[in-house]
Design a protein around this motif. Sequence first.
Motif, mmCIF file in Angstrom:
data_model
loop_
_atom_site.group_PDB
_atom_site.id
_atom_site.type_symbol
_atom_site.label_atom_id
_atom_site.label_comp_id
_atom_site.label_asym_id
_atom_site.label_seq_id
_atom_site.Cartn_x
_atom_site.Cartn_y
_atom_site.Cartn_z
ATOM 1 N N GLY A 50 0.806 -1.224 0.000
ATOM 2 C CA GLY A 50 0.000 0.000 0.000
ATOM 3 C C GLY A 50 0.833 1.266 0.000
ATOM 4 O O GLY A 50 0.292 2.360 0.171
ATOM 5 N N LYS A 51 2.141 1.119 -0.223
ATOM 6 C CA LYS A 51 3.039 2.274 -0.268
ATOM 7 C C LYS A 51 3.745 2.330 -1.625
ATOM 8 O O LYS A 51 4.012 1.304 -2.247
ATOM 9 C CB LYS A 51 4.099 2.190 0.838
ATOM 10 C CG LYS A 51 3.556 2.027 2.250
ATOM 11 C CD LYS A 51 2.857 3.273 2.714
ATOM 12 C CE LYS A 51 2.527 3.215 4.200
ATOM 13 N NZ LYS A 51 1.618 2.116 4.575
ATOM 14 N N ILE A 52 4.037 3.550 -2.076
ATOM 15 C CA ILE A 52 4.898 3.761 -3.232
ATOM 16 C C ILE A 52 6.293 4.032 -2.701
ATOM 17 O O ILE A 52 6.488 4.926 -1.874
ATOM 18 C CB ILE A 52 4.421 4.944 -4.088
ATOM 19 C CG1 ILE A 52 2.995 4.706 -4.610
ATOM 20 C CG2 ILE A 52 5.365 5.184 -5.262
ATOM 21 C CD1 ILE A 52 2.383 5.927 -5.283
ATOM 22 N N VAL A 53 7.272 3.262 -3.163
ATOM 23 C CA VAL A 53 8.655 3.399 -2.703
ATOM 24 C C VAL A 53 9.432 4.168 -3.768
ATOM 25 O O VAL A 53 9.536 3.734 -4.923
ATOM 26 C CB VAL A 53 9.302 2.031 -2.461
ATOM 27 C CG1 VAL A 53 10.704 2.199 -1.870
ATOM 28 C CG2 VAL A 53 8.434 1.176 -1.535
ATOM 29 N N LEU A 54 9.983 5.317 -3.383
ATOM 30 C CA LEU A 54 10.702 6.202 -4.295
ATOM 31 C C LEU A 54 12.076 6.546 -3.726
ATOM 32 O O LEU A 54 12.272 6.514 -2.503
ATOM 33 C CB LEU A 54 9.952 7.523 -4.476
ATOM 34 C CG LEU A 54 8.624 7.565 -5.211
ATOM 35 C CD1 LEU A 54 8.011 8.950 -5.049
ATOM 36 C CD2 LEU A 54 8.830 7.252 -6.680
ATOM 37 N N VAL A 348 -5.265 9.989 -3.641
ATOM 38 C CA VAL A 348 -4.572 9.338 -4.762
ATOM 39 C C VAL A 348 -5.121 7.944 -5.085
ATOM 40 O O VAL A 348 -4.797 7.383 -6.134
ATOM 41 C CB VAL A 348 -3.056 9.231 -4.498
ATOM 42 C CG1 VAL A 348 -2.418 10.608 -4.439
ATOM 43 C CG2 VAL A 348 -2.757 8.451 -3.231
ATOM 44 N N PHE A 349 -5.937 7.391 -4.217
ATOM 45 C CA PHE A 349 -6.437 6.031 -4.419
ATOM 46 C C PHE A 349 -7.579 5.998 -5.435
ATOM 47 O O PHE A 349 -8.451 6.868 -5.412
ATOM 48 C CB PHE A 349 -6.937 5.469 -3.080
ATOM 49 C CG PHE A 349 -7.407 4.042 -3.171
ATOM 50 C CD1 PHE A 349 -6.498 3.005 -3.074
ATOM 51 C CD2 PHE A 349 -8.752 3.749 -3.371
ATOM 52 C CE1 PHE A 349 -6.928 1.693 -3.156
ATOM 53 C CE2 PHE A 349 -9.187 2.441 -3.463
ATOM 54 C CZ PHE A 349 -8.266 1.414 -3.353
ATOM 55 N N PRO A 350 -7.606 5.027 -6.348
ATOM 56 C CA PRO A 350 -6.619 3.976 -6.570
ATOM 57 C C PRO A 350 -5.475 4.465 -7.451
ATOM 58 O O PRO A 350 -5.677 5.245 -8.374
ATOM 59 C CB PRO A 350 -7.416 2.887 -7.286
ATOM 60 C CG PRO A 350 -8.440 3.641 -8.074
ATOM 61 C CD PRO A 350 -8.805 4.845 -7.228
ATOM 62 N N VAL A 351 -4.289 3.972 -7.167
ATOM 63 C CA VAL A 351 -3.115 4.355 -7.941
ATOM 64 C C VAL A 351 -3.006 3.448 -9.155
ATOM 65 O O VAL A 351 -2.579 2.303 -9.056
ATOM 66 C CB VAL A 351 -1.835 4.281 -7.081
ATOM 67 C CG1 VAL A 351 -0.611 4.569 -7.937
ATOM 68 C CG2 VAL A 351 -1.919 5.254 -5.915
ATOM 69 N N SER A 352 -3.401 3.971 -10.296
ATOM 70 C CA SER A 352 -3.321 3.195 -11.531
ATOM 71 C C SER A 352 -1.971 3.360 -12.211
ATOM 72 O O SER A 352 -1.486 2.444 -12.872
ATOM 73 C CB SER A 352 -4.441 3.634 -12.490
ATOM 74 O OG SER A 352 -5.708 3.484 -11.887
ATOM 75 N N ASP A 353 -1.383 4.535 -12.080
ATOM 76 C CA ASP A 353 -0.064 4.817 -12.645
ATOM 77 C C ASP A 353 0.712 5.570 -11.571
ATOM 78 O O ASP A 353 0.466 6.751 -11.329
ATOM 79 C CB ASP A 353 -0.204 5.675 -13.907
ATOM 80 C CG ASP A 353 1.135 6.001 -14.561
ATOM 81 O OD1 ASP A 353 2.129 6.211 -13.834
ATOM 82 O OD2 ASP A 353 1.184 6.049 -15.799
ATOM 83 N N PRO A 354 1.655 4.904 -10.899
ATOM 84 C CA PRO A 354 2.307 5.541 -9.745
ATOM 85 C C PRO A 354 3.094 6.799 -10.095
ATOM 86 O O PRO A 354 3.070 7.777 -9.340
ATOM 87 C CB PRO A 354 3.229 4.451 -9.192
ATOM 88 C CG PRO A 354 3.365 3.447 -10.292
ATOM 89 C CD PRO A 354 2.099 3.518 -11.075
ATOM 90 N N VAL A 355 3.781 6.827 -11.220
ATOM 91 C CA VAL A 355 4.570 8.005 -11.590
ATOM 92 C C VAL A 355 3.661 9.196 -11.843
ATOM 93 O O VAL A 355 3.863 10.293 -11.301
ATOM 94 C CB VAL A 355 5.452 7.707 -12.818
ATOM 95 C CG1 VAL A 355 6.124 8.986 -13.317
ATOM 96 C CG2 VAL A 355 6.497 6.653 -12.490
ATOM 97 N N SER A 356 2.629 8.998 -12.668
ATOM 98 C CA SER A 356 1.709 10.102 -12.961
ATOM 99 C C SER A 356 0.976 10.562 -11.712
ATOM 100 O O SER A 356 0.727 11.763 -11.534
ATOM 101 C CB SER A 356 0.701 9.669 -14.029
ATOM 102 O OG SER A 356 1.356 9.395 -15.251
ATOM 103 N N THR A 357 0.647 9.632 -10.848
ATOM 104 C CA THR A 357 -0.054 9.984 -9.609
ATOM 105 C C THR A 357 0.813 10.871 -8.734
ATOM 106 O O THR A 357 0.354 11.887 -8.197
ATOM 107 C CB THR A 357 -0.453 8.716 -8.844
ATOM 108 O OG1 THR A 357 -1.392 7.969 -9.625
ATOM 109 C CG2 THR A 357 -1.091 9.059 -7.506
ATOM 110 N N VAL A 358 2.085 10.513 -8.567
ATOM 111 C CA VAL A 358 2.991 11.309 -7.732
ATOM 112 C C VAL A 358 3.142 12.715 -8.293
ATOM 113 O O VAL A 358 3.098 13.708 -7.560
ATOM 114 C CB VAL A 358 4.362 10.617 -7.607
ATOM 115 C CG1 VAL A 358 5.381 11.547 -6.957
ATOM 116 C CG2 VAL A 358 4.240 9.326 -6.806
ATOM 117 N N VAL A 359 3.295 12.830 -9.603
ATOM 118 C CA VAL A 359 3.560 14.123 -10.220
ATOM 119 C C VAL A 359 2.328 15.014 -10.247
ATOM 120 O O VAL A 359 2.406 16.216 -10.009
ATOM 121 C CB VAL A 359 4.141 13.943 -11.636
ATOM 122 C CG1 VAL A 359 4.245 15.276 -12.372
ATOM 123 C CG2 VAL A 359 5.510 13.273 -11.554
ATOM 124 N N THR A 360 1.164 14.438 -10.519
ATOM 125 C CA THR A 360 -0.032 15.273 -10.675
ATOM 126 C C THR A 360 -0.847 15.421 -9.402
ATOM 127 O O THR A 360 -1.580 16.396 -9.251
ATOM 128 C CB THR A 360 -0.951 14.700 -11.769
ATOM 129 O OG1 THR A 360 -1.391 13.380 -11.393
ATOM 130 C CG2 THR A 360 -0.230 14.628 -13.106
#
Length: 411
Positions: A50-54, A348-360
């Motif tokens: 449930g986490k995005i690791v960056l 942000v849920f649901p995260v379909s595209d993690p990169v686009s979600t983080v940026v937008t």
Amino acid sequence: MRTLLCGGTVVSLDPAVGDFPCGDVLIEDGRIAAVGAALDVDAEVVDVKGKIVLPGFVDTHRHTWQTAFRGIGADWTFAEYRAAMHGKLRPHYQPEDVYLGNLLGRLEALDSGVTTMLDWFHCSDRPENADAAIDALDEAPGRSIFCYCAMEPEDVTRIRKRLPGDEMAFGLRGPILTTMDTTVADVALARELGLRVSVHVHGEVCDSIPEMHERNLLDDRTTIVHGNGLTDEQLAILADTGCSVTISPDVEVKMGFGWPETGRLLAAGIRPSLSIDDCPSAGGDMFSAMRTAFATQRGLDGGLVARDLLEFATVEGARACGRADRTGSISVGKDADLILLDAEDLSVFPVSDPVSTVVTSGHPGLVDSVYVGGRAVKRDGKLLGVDLPRLRDRLLESRDRIAAAAGMAAR
């Protein structure tokens, strides 16, 4: 000491590693030891489902000492900023005020996922201010680079003895604040001391780029701050000499510098890094910087994709700081400077595209955990080991004292 971050959405920003919808990151002795899916290793397991690791963000230019006056300059032009912040307020800063601004500002950056930050310090009316700024950066548990713009160049040599590694850089006074001959001397000193340099260039000052090139002042150890108004020929010089450029999109747009030069930099072969600049005028998080840079350039020519912005905030920031081999991506052998974002937050849920979600859609409230050198400095949304209530009280006292001395209203 081995720690396994297990089951997160891993965005490595390393093409050789790739991304993992469900991946693991192994940390050993403060470094990244392995990245992959379902790693079978003996380690302390941290469930990051449930986490995005960056990789942690890298801010390549922030005047951190100004933190106490957050928001006061939202309506300022650049001329008004200089008149108020430098003309009225800065002369009243004492070392304790610098210390508090730098400490709270660095903690704020860390709290929002900035694991590496270049502190562009020009509250240098007295040498003691520099020492106080460094003391604060040392106390905050992130990686900091003290970029010293000294009123007296000989004090750069003194500070270099205190900071002998890559935790120091030279903030050039010129060509905005001094002559070209002085700038030549400053660059010579920087090279003698083994320091990278950072210099503000925008508007009419861009015309100094050809002469700086002719006088051998530009190379891959040079970061240009802003760059608004550079001609194609000047951009070509920067590209040919290997200079990096940091853009501060929120400040540049609001203060009247012009549109961020993101697209023209890319066309010239320069991939910029991102920076906040100053918190009196802009928010202090890289999510906002990414979103503004993305939206403005998409509006101008549609030429960016979301991953570009995430790279500017990480990979390119590390490169601009001379730390590309140490941080900026989740790569085996690099420092374990990592952030975990809450992918189940309703924003942000649901995260379909993690990169686009983080940026937008990303924002500081998503930052659940921050690791610096494999050590958790923030967990479950809280910075660890910091007495924030006491620090807040002291910063308010500092702000009110400076504002009263300057004859300005702080609120």
